[in-house]
Design a protein around this motif. Structure first.
Motif, short mmCIF file in Angstrom:
data_model
loop_
_atom_site.label_atom_id
_atom_site.label_comp_id
_atom_site.label_asym_id
_atom_site.label_seq_id
_atom_site.Cartn_x
_atom_site.Cartn_y
_atom_site.Cartn_z
N LYS A 39 7.36 33.68 -2.65
CA LYS A 39 7.87 32.33 -2.41
C LYS A 39 6.83 31.27 -2.75
CE LYS A 39 11.14 33.61 1.19
NZ LYS A 39 11.58 33.39 2.57
N ILE A 40 7.26 30.28 -3.51
CA ILE A 40 6.42 29.14 -3.87
C ILE A 40 7.04 27.88 -3.26
CG2 ILE A 40 5.62 27.67 -5.79
CD1 ILE A 40 5.72 30.21 -7.58
N TRP A 41 6.25 27.11 -2.54
CA TRP A 41 6.70 25.81 -2.01
C TRP A 41 6.17 24.75 -2.97
CZ3 TRP A 41 10.21 23.56 0.65
CH2 TRP A 41 10.06 22.26 1.12
N ASN A 77 4.56 22.30 3.65
CA ASN A 77 5.65 22.53 4.60
C ASN A 77 5.10 23.30 5.79
OD1 ASN A 77 7.82 23.72 6.00
ND2 ASN A 77 9.13 23.56 4.21
N PRO A 78 5.10 22.68 6.99
CA PRO A 78 4.48 23.34 8.14
C PRO A 78 5.09 24.70 8.46
CG PRO A 78 5.17 21.10 8.70
CD PRO A 78 5.72 21.38 7.33
N PHE A 79 6.35 24.88 8.11
CA PHE A 79 7.03 26.14 8.45
C PHE A 79 6.76 27.24 7.42
CE2 PHE A 79 9.33 22.68 10.39
CZ PHE A 79 9.32 23.08 11.71
N LEU A 80 6.20 26.86 6.28
CA LEU A 80 5.99 27.84 5.21
C LEU A 80 4.53 28.06 4.88
CD1 LEU A 80 8.88 26.88 2.74
CD2 LEU A 80 8.77 28.82 4.32
N SER A 81 3.62 27.51 5.69
CA SER A 81 2.20 27.61 5.29
C SER A 81 1.72 29.06 5.24
CB SER A 81 1.32 26.74 6.18
OG SER A 81 1.45 27.14 7.52
#
Lengths: 247, 247
Positions: free
Chosen positions: A113-115, A121-125
């Protein structure tokens, strides 16, 4: 002795990978300790894959030998009391005596996964690679297709593997965007087997295609040359998830 | 002085809610400290909502007064260097002088996530309510519709609020299942304003409808009676996300 197979999910954030290590907490050690405590015998497990520190698993398979009388189907419920919230035993069953979670695998699917947004994104760090720059997604999608097929993937392997051959058969390689959130990009790679860091180097190379530093058309050349210096950087571990193991 | 508005995202896991408290780390305090450090003046922020400990925000709006010469649009980039990974400043702009993030709000949307599977999910433990029992989802969907409209929601309020009226107008209330994973249930509630713990009590009541302890048809009666003892339990905080504030 029974040969028991089990499916796990784990969040790899707080572990130094799957494989047993001295002086480091690993998923393997944690699961072996929990099983040994539950069953009252020393349990050694065989895992389907050696995930690196920080890498996650949505569907991990292992097997182990035990004399337990507890029906295999009940084991996950009991085991989850011994495990912390970041590892879950999902299912267990009594496998054929010769089943080996590592060597019986016919293939695996990983997702990365790439943000891709200027802001983190605090939920994806702990669960993505944050790339704050614009990426050419069409070029990345075109590049991904070139990985499909049976190739020598030497250019997409970190040093340290012990494999006899560097030929692998990639059956699926694609770049997709989340329908609800275009900032979330997923790289999906499915192959019969993987070289060390292969998905992370493929993803890093696709990212460099996105940045315009490598063109999609160069991928076949990089594969053919087999030179690690031509492929891209190694994407960081926390974006990688083992999604499925095929038997 | 400028009146600067800002949008944040935050993972509430490690905070004792939004609102300033003595001897506890809150999101408000953390953001005020970061802004004060960045701007070299003491900053006090006004937030759109007082989220509880463990509650998350996907789109939180605040405003504050400052003499800074930094263009508002640049502030999030600078501020994010002062903030840890669990809070992100997403956007800022110079607002009208009378803009107040709390009182200007015309409505809000919250979502509440339920992980409805016999096994816990390691990736959702801090971001959902784990319910391992079968739930009647059709009944929950039917019950949700009864919350829509302008009602006195006294039965769905925890003690401790200081509001003048307990009448609120719910414009959307629905229960949906994730297309890719039927175990993930989302309750979406949109209203002009909310009472204390209102979404968590509505969700807890919908869960009890799912368990068969309350029937969908009883919801209008519970609303009309206005008796907190008739509604369901208060769902735990970690499944709740402030999704959107409307101005």
């Amino acid at each position: 002795m029974k040969n028991i197979a089990m499916r796990l999910m784990y969040d790899g954030t707080n572990y130094h990978g799957w494989q047993y290590q001295n002086n480091a907490v690993t998923v393997q050690q944690t699961v072996e300790d929990a099983l040994s405590g539950l069953l009252g015998e020393e349990i050694k497990v065989t895992g389907c894959s050696r995930t690196d520190a920080g890498v996650h698993a949505l569907d991990y398979v292992l097997n182990f030998r035990s004399d337990t009388n507890i029906p295999a189907e009940r084991l996950p419920y009991a085991l989850n009391y011994y495990l912390s919230d970041d590892i879950t035993a999902v299912e267990a069953w009594e496998a054929a005596d010769d089943f080996n979670a590592r060597f019986a695998s016919r293939g695996k699917q990983y997702i990365y996964k790439i943000w891709n947004n200027r802001m983190k994104n605090p939920f994806l760090s702990g669960y993505s690679w944050h790339i704050p720059y614009n990426m050419d997604r069409a070029a990345m999608k075109a590049a991904a297709v070139h990985f499909i097929g049976e190739h020598d993937f030497s250019a997409f392997m970190a040093a340290g593997g012990s494999q006899k051959t560097t030929v692998r058969h990639i059956t699926r390689c694609e770049v997709t965007e989340d329908k609800e959130n275009q900032s979330l990009i997923t790289v999906t790679v499915e192959a019969n087997a993987f070289l060390y860091n292969m998905v992370r180097i493929i993803t890093g190379t696709l990212a460099e295609v996105g940045f315009g530093r490598i063109s999609a058309d160069e991928i076949p050349v990089i594969i053919e040359k087999g030179n690690r210096t031509m492929s891209g950087l190694t994407a960081p571990p926390q974006g990688l998830f083992l999604k499925k193991v095929y038997y």
